[in-house]
Write a protein that holds these residues in place. Sequence first.
Motif, PDB file in Angstrom:
ATOM      1  N   ALA A   1      -5.253  -3.693 -10.421  1.00  0.00           N
ATOM      2  CA  ALA A   1      -5.483  -4.673 -11.414  1.00  0.00           C
ATOM      3  C   ALA A   1      -3.876  -5.412 -11.728  1.00  0.00           C
ATOM      4  CB  ALA A   1      -5.737  -3.906 -12.827  1.00  0.00           C
ATOM      5  N   ALA A   2      -2.990  -4.431 -11.722  1.00  0.00           N
ATOM      6  CA  ALA A   2      -1.571  -5.104 -11.699  1.00  0.00           C
ATOM      7  C   ALA A   2      -1.308  -6.105 -10.603  1.00  0.00           C
ATOM      8  CB  ALA A   2      -0.687  -3.805 -11.845  1.00  0.00           C
ATOM      9  N   ILE A   3      -1.685  -5.674  -9.523  1.00  0.00           N
ATOM     10  CA  ILE A   3      -1.485  -6.592  -8.312  1.00  0.00           C
ATOM     11  C   ILE A   3      -2.362  -7.796  -8.526  1.00  0.00           C
ATOM     12  CG2 ILE A   3      -1.582  -6.865  -5.885  1.00  0.00           C
ATOM     13  CD1 ILE A   3      -1.053  -4.094  -5.252  1.00  0.00           C
TER      14      ILE A   3
ATOM     15  N   ARG B   1      12.184  -8.181 -15.562  1.00  0.00           N
ATOM     16  CA  ARG B   1      11.372  -8.965 -14.766  1.00  0.00           C
ATOM     17  C   ARG B   1      10.714  -8.078 -13.648  1.00  0.00           C
ATOM     18  NH1 ARG B   1      14.646 -13.439 -14.524  1.00  0.00           N
ATOM     19  NH2 ARG B   1      14.004 -14.877 -16.169  1.00  0.00           N
ATOM     20  N   LEU B   2      11.597  -7.312 -13.127  1.00  0.00           N
ATOM     21  CA  LEU B   2      11.404  -6.455 -11.834  1.00  0.00           C
ATOM     22  C   LEU B   2      10.691  -5.341 -12.232  1.00  0.00           C
ATOM     23  CD1 LEU B   2      14.381  -7.028  -9.446  1.00  0.00           C
ATOM     24  CD2 LEU B   2      12.093  -8.020  -9.217  1.00  0.00           C
ATOM     25  N   VAL B   3      11.199  -4.339 -12.913  1.00  0.00           N
ATOM     26  CA  VAL B   3      10.750  -2.968 -13.329  1.00  0.00           C
ATOM     27  C   VAL B   3       9.575  -3.169 -14.706  1.00  0.00           C
ATOM     28  CG1 VAL B   3      11.568  -0.998 -14.423  1.00  0.00           C
ATOM     29  CG2 VAL B   3      13.271  -2.075 -12.997  1.00  0.00           C
ATOM     30  N   LYS B   4      10.077  -3.904 -15.397  1.00  0.00           N
ATOM     31  CA  LYS B   4       8.833  -3.943 -16.657  1.00  0.00           C
ATOM     32  C   LYS B   4       7.585  -4.897 -16.300  1.00  0.00           C
ATOM     33  CE  LYS B   4      10.974  -0.854 -19.062  1.00  0.00           C
ATOM     34  NZ  LYS B   4      10.298   0.553 -19.186  1.00  0.00           N
ATOM     35  N   LEU B   5       7.966  -6.109 -15.796  1.00  0.00           N
ATOM     36  CA  LEU B   5       6.657  -7.091 -15.702  1.00  0.00           C
ATOM     37  C   LEU B   5       6.329  -6.948 -14.224  1.00  0.00           C
ATOM     38  CD1 LEU B   5       8.580  -9.917 -17.198  1.00  0.00           C
ATOM     39  CD2 LEU B   5       7.019  -8.287 -18.374  1.00  0.00           C
ATOM     40  N   GLN B   6       6.963  -6.568 -13.212  1.00  0.00           N
ATOM     41  CA  GLN B   6       6.515  -6.754 -11.712  1.00  0.00           C
ATOM     42  C   GLN B   6       6.121  -5.290 -11.373  1.00  0.00           C
ATOM     43  OE1 GLN B   6       8.898  -9.270  -9.440  1.00  0.00           O
ATOM     44  NE2 GLN B   6       8.413 -11.003 -10.626  1.00  0.00           N
ATOM     45  N   GLY B   7       6.474  -4.245 -12.095  1.00  0.00           N
ATOM     46  CA  GLY B   7       6.220  -2.949 -11.957  1.00  0.00           C
ATOM     47  C   GLY B   7       6.985  -2.411 -10.469  1.00  0.00           C
TER      48      GLY B   7
ATOM     49  N   ARG C   1       0.858  -1.187   0.096  1.00  0.00           N
ATOM     50  CA  ARG C   1      -0.020   0.124  -0.100  1.00  0.00           C
ATOM     51  C   ARG C   1       0.811   1.281   0.062  1.00  0.00           C
ATOM     52  NH1 ARG C   1      -0.148  -1.933   5.125  1.00  0.00           N
ATOM     53  NH2 ARG C   1       0.195  -0.501   6.957  1.00  0.00           N
ATOM     54  N   HIS C   2       2.051   1.391   0.755  1.00  0.00           N
ATOM     55  CA  HIS C   2       3.105   2.416   0.474  1.00  0.00           C
ATOM     56  C   HIS C   2       3.363   2.562  -0.818  1.00  0.00           C
ATOM     57  CE1 HIS C   2       5.824  -1.051   0.431  1.00  0.00           C
ATOM     58  NE2 HIS C   2       6.664  -0.256  -0.229  1.00  0.00           N
ATOM     59  N   SER C   3       3.323   1.801  -1.819  1.00  0.00           N
ATOM     60  CA  SER C   3       3.913   1.973  -3.084  1.00  0.00           C
ATOM     61  C   SER C   3       2.837   2.728  -4.134  1.00  0.00           C
ATOM     62  CB  SER C   3       4.364   0.565  -3.636  1.00  0.00           C
ATOM     63  OG  SER C   3       3.290   0.042  -4.214  1.00  0.00           O
ATOM     64  N   TYR C   4       1.497   2.705  -3.481  1.00  0.00           N
ATOM     65  CA  TYR C   4       0.508   3.518  -4.295  1.00  0.00           C
ATOM     66  C   TYR C   4       0.887   5.036  -4.160  1.00  0.00           C
ATOM     67  CZ  TYR C   4      -3.808   5.597  -5.968  1.00  0.00           C
ATOM     68  OH  TYR C   4      -4.724   6.180  -6.325  1.00  0.00           O
ATOM     69  N   ASP C   5       0.537   5.599  -5.530  1.00  0.00           N
ATOM     70  CA  ASP C   5       0.874   6.941  -5.575  1.00  0.00           C
ATOM     71  C   ASP C   5      -0.670   7.743  -5.817  1.00  0.00           C
ATOM     72  OD1 ASP C   5       1.212   9.744  -6.417  1.00  0.00           O
ATOM     73  OD2 ASP C   5       2.807   9.142  -7.801  1.00  0.00           O
ATOM     74  N   PRO C   6      -0.977   8.377  -4.782  1.00  0.00           N
ATOM     75  CA  PRO C   6      -2.416   9.099  -4.744  1.00  0.00           C
ATOM     76  C   PRO C   6      -2.656   9.881  -5.980  1.00  0.00           C
ATOM     77  CG  PRO C   6      -1.327   9.550  -2.846  1.00  0.00           C
ATOM     78  CD  PRO C   6      -0.466   8.654  -3.760  1.00  0.00           C
ATOM     79  N   ARG C   7      -1.417  10.357  -6.518  1.00  0.00           N
ATOM     80  CA  ARG C   7      -1.966  11.215  -7.794  1.00  0.00           C
ATOM     81  C   ARG C   7      -1.946  10.506  -9.160  1.00  0.00           C
ATOM     82  NH1 ARG C   7       4.103  13.672  -7.426  1.00  0.00           N
ATOM     83  NH2 ARG C   7       4.200  11.419  -7.411  1.00  0.00           N
ATOM     84  N   LEU C   8      -2.079   9.127  -9.085  1.00  0.00           N
ATOM     85  CA  LEU C   8      -2.421   8.228 -10.233  1.00  0.00           C
ATOM     86  C   LEU C   8      -3.666   7.516  -9.805  1.00  0.00           C
ATOM     87  CD1 LEU C   8       1.324   6.675 -10.752  1.00  0.00           C
ATOM     88  CD2 LEU C   8       0.147   8.471 -12.033  1.00  0.00           C
ATOM     89  N   PRO C   9      -4.205   6.873 -10.788  1.00  0.00           N
ATOM     90  CA  PRO C   9      -5.549   6.159 -10.760  1.00  0.00           C
ATOM     91  C   PRO C   9      -5.221   4.894 -10.010  1.00  0.00           C
ATOM     92  CG  PRO C   9      -5.268   6.873 -13.086  1.00  0.00           C
ATOM     93  CD  PRO C   9      -3.980   7.291 -12.356  1.00  0.00           C
ATOM     94  N   PHE C  10      -6.249   4.754  -9.138  1.00  0.00           N
ATOM     95  CA  PHE C  10      -6.031   3.489  -8.256  1.00  0.00           C
ATOM     96  C   PHE C  10      -6.435   2.120  -9.128  1.00  0.00           C
ATOM     97  CE2 PHE C  10      -8.002   0.366  -5.460  1.00  0.00           C
ATOM     98  CZ  PHE C  10      -7.267   0.422  -4.297  1.00  0.00           C
TER      99      PHE C  10
END
Length: 167
Positions: free
Chosen positions: A65-67, A122-128, A51-60
């Motif tokens: 959906a990615a998770i 894998r980490l940056v492009k696929l797992q975000g 939850r700490h990684s969510y940026d409130p300036r971006l759509p939720f």
Amino acid sequence: MAAAQDGNGGAYRRLLGEVSGWLRRYFQRRLPPAEIDDAVQETLMAIHRRRHSYDPRLPFAPWLAAIARRKWIDQLRGLARRPDEMPADEIAVADHEAAVTSASVLASLIRRLRPAEAEAIRLVKLQGYSIEEASRETGQSPSAVKVNVHRGLARLTAFIEKNHDVE
């Protein structure tokens, strides 16, 4: 989510309740009935941990959906490890054949990369992961992560362009 990040417990409980319903519908279209509850719980735990990684300036919704997608893939992998427990006709993924095929092709392409490039992609492009998170995860400097992502994507592009049989 923004209110929950600010410590509003009521907003967090409300968010988890609404997200649970959405997740249940999401997984009902993608998993056997016996797997749905586990997938929902695993996803809720991942949301809580990340939850700490969510940026409130971006759509939720895209963040959620990615998770959910990652947890769906984890569930599919788990099913593949125990094929005798689940009859094949019970798996409701026929409408995702292209996605599963694409994931398989991508995995085979990534295996052709250098290990540092493959892991960074894998980490940056696929797992975000962010560059900083990937740096901490791999032990590479942030600039090395960026270089490995760039070089790895360039190698993947070159490979695909040279091999017309890759879809």
